[in-house]
Design an enzyme around this catalytic site. Sequence first.
Site, PDB file in Angstrom:
ATOM      1  N   CYS A  69       0.870  -1.176   0.000  1.00  0.00           N
ATOM      2  CA  CYS A  69       0.000   0.000   0.000  1.00  0.00           C
ATOM      3  C   CYS A  69       0.906   1.224   0.000  1.00  0.00           C
ATOM      4  O   CYS A  69       1.658   1.442   0.953  1.00  0.00           O
ATOM      5  CB  CYS A  69      -0.880  -0.009   1.238  1.00  0.00           C
ATOM      6  SG  CYS A  69      -1.929   1.447   1.384  1.00  0.00           S
ATOM      7  N   CYS A 174      -0.804   3.488  -6.554  1.00  0.00           N
ATOM      8  CA  CYS A 174      -1.751   2.965  -5.565  1.00  0.00           C
ATOM      9  C   CYS A 174      -2.009   1.529  -6.006  1.00  0.00           C
ATOM     10  O   CYS A 174      -2.252   1.283  -7.195  1.00  0.00           O
ATOM     11  CB  CYS A 174      -3.041   3.778  -5.583  1.00  0.00           C
ATOM     12  SG  CYS A 174      -4.389   3.020  -4.638  1.00  0.00           S
TER      13      CYS A 174
HETATM   14  N1  DGL Z   1      -4.019   0.631  -2.042  1.00  0.00           N
HETATM   15  C1  DGL Z   1      -3.604   1.776  -1.329  1.00  0.00           C
HETATM   16  C2  DGL Z   1      -2.350   2.418  -1.910  1.00  0.00           C
HETATM   17  O1  DGL Z   1      -1.562   1.739  -2.552  1.00  0.00           O
HETATM   18  C3  DGL Z   1      -4.581   2.852  -0.955  1.00  0.00           C
HETATM   19  C4  DGL Z   1      -6.049   2.730  -1.067  1.00  0.00           C
HETATM   20  C5  DGL Z   1      -6.775   3.527   0.000  1.00  0.00           C
HETATM   21  O2  DGL Z   1      -7.028   4.723  -0.182  1.00  0.00           O
HETATM   22  O3  DGL Z   1      -7.055   2.909   1.025  1.00  0.00           O
HETATM   23  O4  DGL Z   1      -2.104   3.576  -1.703  1.00  0.00           O
END
Ligand code: DGL
Length: 245
Positions: A69, A174
């Site tokens: 993430c 993301c």
């Molecule tokens: N998947 C997450 C990232 O790579 C973020 C998604 C969210 O906003 O929770 O930043």
Amino acid sequence: MTNIAVFDSGLGGVATVKNIIDKRNNYYFVGDIKRVPYGDRQKDEIIKYSKEIVDYLNGFDIDYFIVACNTICVSAIDYLRENYDYKFVSIVDCGLESIKKTDGDVAVLSTKRTYDSHFYKNNVKDRNVYEISSPGLVPIIEDGLRDRDSLNKYLKEYLKIANEKQIPNILLGCTHFPLVKDFIMENLDYNANIIDPSDYLKENIPSTSDIERHKILLTDIMENTQKMVDRIFGKPTKINKIDLK
Ligand code: DGL
């Protein structure tokens, strides 16, 4: 056999696991579906949630963690590295390494929190980096990609500068965004090199075992969560609901 813990705020990390999974490691994935999106949250809150996830996964004899993430990496990885003895592999570092393999300017699509950190701009100095806050996408992805009109509306807006400047590289900053890669391509009016940092991760993952196993552990299962996980794996896939506390 290596036990690798992977975590994310939600379904993006499931796509990361799907991409990197191999027959040599055990993967334990936690997605905090109950509290996604993290991208609009404050740093302190993200540190607290990350700590809860790491403490939960601590029970699984983990060899190392992959923070799948970007938002958690830019907010909490320093805290995690300072406060735990584990190795934490960071998806944003994979993003930087992926950029190094390319030429030309880069557009980085990310959550608001990652955008606000300016991680990519601060770490890539040899070319122009166009950071694009894209907060509208994660809720639509978590909802099972039902609202295609809004998805395309947001993408048109977020990709405007890329289309105007024909930015050669677009980094999916993301981990949710590889799930809308096709839609991103449809909304570009030129051929861009779309970079998914989990491809770099896949090529560089340390592994020692020859058995494929994984557990998908989610803090909530919404109406379309199962459908999305099955779609990501391309087959019916078991998901487990857990409580972090
Ligand atoms: N998947 C997450 C990232 O790579 C973020 C998604 C969210 O906003 O929770 O930043």
